[in-house]
Design an enzyme around this catalytic site. Sequence first.
Site: not given
Length: 389
Positions: A200, A292, A384, A72, A296
Amino acid sequence: MRSQVVIVGGGPSGLLLGQLLHRRGVDAVVLERKTRDYVLGRIRAGILETGFVNLMREAGVAERLDRECFIHEGTQIADGNEMFSVNFQELIGESVVLYGQTEVTRDLYDAREAAGARTIFNVDDVEICGADTEAPFVTFTAGGQSHRIDCDFVAGCDGFHGVSRQTIPLTVRKEYEKVYPFGWLGILSETPPVDDELIYANSERGFALCSMRNANLSRYYIQCSLSDRPEDWSDAAFWDELKRRIPEHVADKLVTGPSIEKSIAPLRSFVTEPMRWGRLFLCGDAAHIVPPTGAKGLNTAASDIHYLYHGLMQFYEDKDSEGIDRYSEKALARIWKAERFSWWMTTLLHRFPEMTEFDLKMQQADIAFLRDNVDAQRVMATNYVGLPF
């Protein structure tokens, strides 16, 4: 029975530590409360930071991961009907990989069995004794019999409800917690993902996340009330609500199907300090939990394993205790930064019951700033993909 290290908990963090130590000649026995099949039946997220992948390679268990993982290069952020990308590869030259936690655990169990390393399943009544002395030992029952293992060190990798954290006296440990007033309702479906990257989504109806396990297995989540139960939500009701929370052009291409797993997870931020007491070390969920949002959980456990593994090797190979003496300090410094990032993403994307109109405007401004400012995106990307160990 004798072992240099006793690892309490046979999840991915305990298994990873055991495999890393085994490859350097340190004997470690793993104690697991459940069966192997039970552990492998847990459904968990699978976004792995570069640091985690590198640890798997160092442990010699990354062949299938490297072959089957999905890379990703970024993620999508949706706000109502608008959506924008945060491209990690373009911003900082790094990516994350998608490889399910179940598969990580399976690879580690297979490697442990192939190496003939000791794993004891179905253990009960675990008690960590003498952790504040130079001669700790662990007692437990298995197969109807009582057992004792003398050791040099104990690694507590047994999760939030395990015995390891409770072994540290309340006069020594301090706990910090934030409980969020909502949960995530998640379903797993044998359908193709709606997008190549995670989405998201912030909407007036609440948060949603579009994720995946592989090309034909998707994982979707929606923010829900803590009073909800999975059986309160039919598949049709879930898909309808998900479509309302993601941009219309994404909803139009969403492939729906029967759920093969459905569950609700509460969200909390939690840290205990210190993460070491004598010769007992806490790792992963035994010491800290993150919501979540931002993926992490497993990755913070991996950073603990990095610090503990290198500290133990420094002790055994160099006769130097600096690594284990500073374990808690090093681990917590990184953990609190991961906690901050997970908290920030959670507050950025969810609707809280007590939010005022001012709070909503601030949230919208925060999303707009992220959308329009490359430096803000770079900060998000850096967090991230994972801060350095």
